[in-house]
Write an enzyme that holds these catalytic residues in place. Sequence first.
Site, PDB file in Angstrom:
ATOM      1  N   HIS A 128       0.789  -1.426  -0.070  1.00  0.00           N
ATOM      2  CA  HIS A 128      -0.239  -0.119   0.102  1.00  0.00           C
ATOM      3  C   HIS A 128       0.881   1.415   0.118  1.00  0.00           C
ATOM      4  O   HIS A 128       1.981   1.218   0.850  1.00  0.00           O
ATOM      5  CB  HIS A 128      -0.896  -0.016   1.166  1.00  0.00           C
ATOM      6  CG  HIS A 128      -2.235  -0.689   0.844  1.00  0.00           C
ATOM      7  ND1 HIS A 128      -3.487  -0.206   1.246  1.00  0.00           N
ATOM      8  CD2 HIS A 128      -2.441  -1.962   0.363  1.00  0.00           C
ATOM      9  CE1 HIS A 128      -4.251  -0.851   1.086  1.00  0.00           C
ATOM     10  NE2 HIS A 128      -3.773  -1.992   0.544  1.00  0.00           N
TER      11      HIS A 128
ATOM     12  N   GLU B 100      -6.155  -0.627  -5.935  1.00  0.00           N
ATOM     13  CA  GLU B 100      -7.150   0.350  -5.554  1.00  0.00           C
ATOM     14  C   GLU B 100      -6.913   1.713  -5.934  1.00  0.00           C
ATOM     15  O   GLU B 100      -5.588   2.095  -5.779  1.00  0.00           O
ATOM     16  CB  GLU B 100      -7.434  -0.032  -3.917  1.00  0.00           C
ATOM     17  CG  GLU B 100      -7.722  -1.195  -3.522  1.00  0.00           C
ATOM     18  CD  GLU B 100      -6.514  -2.153  -2.927  1.00  0.00           C
ATOM     19  OE1 GLU B 100      -5.447  -1.331  -2.806  1.00  0.00           O
ATOM     20  OE2 GLU B 100      -6.717  -3.204  -2.960  1.00  0.00           O
TER      21      GLU B 100
END
Length: 325
Positions: free
Chosen positions: A38, A107
């Site tokens: 991330h 994402e």
Amino acid sequence: MTGIGYTLLTEQSGPRSLVEHAASAERTGFDFAVMSDHYFPWLRPQGHAPYAWSVLGAVAQVTSGIELMTYVTAPIMRYHPAVVAQKAATLGLLSRDRFLLGVGAGENLNEHVIGHGWPPVNVRHEMLSEAVGIISALFEGGSVDYVGHHYRVDSAKLWDLPERKVPIGTAVSGPQSVRRFAAASDAMIAVTPESGLCEDWDRASDTTGDRKIGQLPICWGPDRDAAVERAHEQFSWFAGGWKVNSELPVPDSFAAATKYVRPEDVASAIPCGPEVGPIVEAVSSFRQAGFTDVALVQIGMDNDPAGFFAFAREELLPALRAAGR
């Protein structure tokens, strides 16, 4: 028997802690360790987002037998697929053939930082399909030239390859993505225990017996109320579901989207507290759906890492393995 993994969650721990947790997970007896990749945490209280690939390099050096895996990296925007192939091959070498490359369509939270916008899901799947093809071709060891709709590759070659070709696991969420990626992948990755995903994967794959790797958040702690509170603070985003979670751009968006999620809502979806039984039951739902492996996420790991690993060694792993026989 279901393989039980430990999740090195980059959103909730700094790089040094993650390396220590990986070594502890191996000593405790977990079968494999997965790492998220991330640029942001989901929510501000999680508080971390180190560069996963640097941490994995260190993890490979403090462990010797536990399998390592990205869960998952997105080779579509923030990383070019040719660079992901190089990183994965390097991890294969550093880990002595213990690395599985987990990939997915990503994402908005992590990919918007490069300033290219966020494409719709069908386009992201097209991009991921091209990316998996490029990575697979580079893993074969030759020179790769490629001109596609989304990527170009010019005379690329991986000069350092592990003895074992790095396997690729691809994240899916429904029949469309299963049909697109099953034949091109060595393993399925999914976060919900849906038997239909496993059945569809087996039908679409050109091999039998592919691994199906799931993930389950838990929040162990001696005080159930405190565990529920911690899970609500750090994992209320989990209630949004994949279609929402893949679209929101920053942690504050997740906070706004889940402001009406109550602690009891989180506790109904995530096993919280000191009891082994609810965790065993939740893992069993994956096994019954056809999953071969489940990676556990201990929410708020830095709260009491020694306590969690003692619980896992003495109670949790024995109970899960007994249930899986």
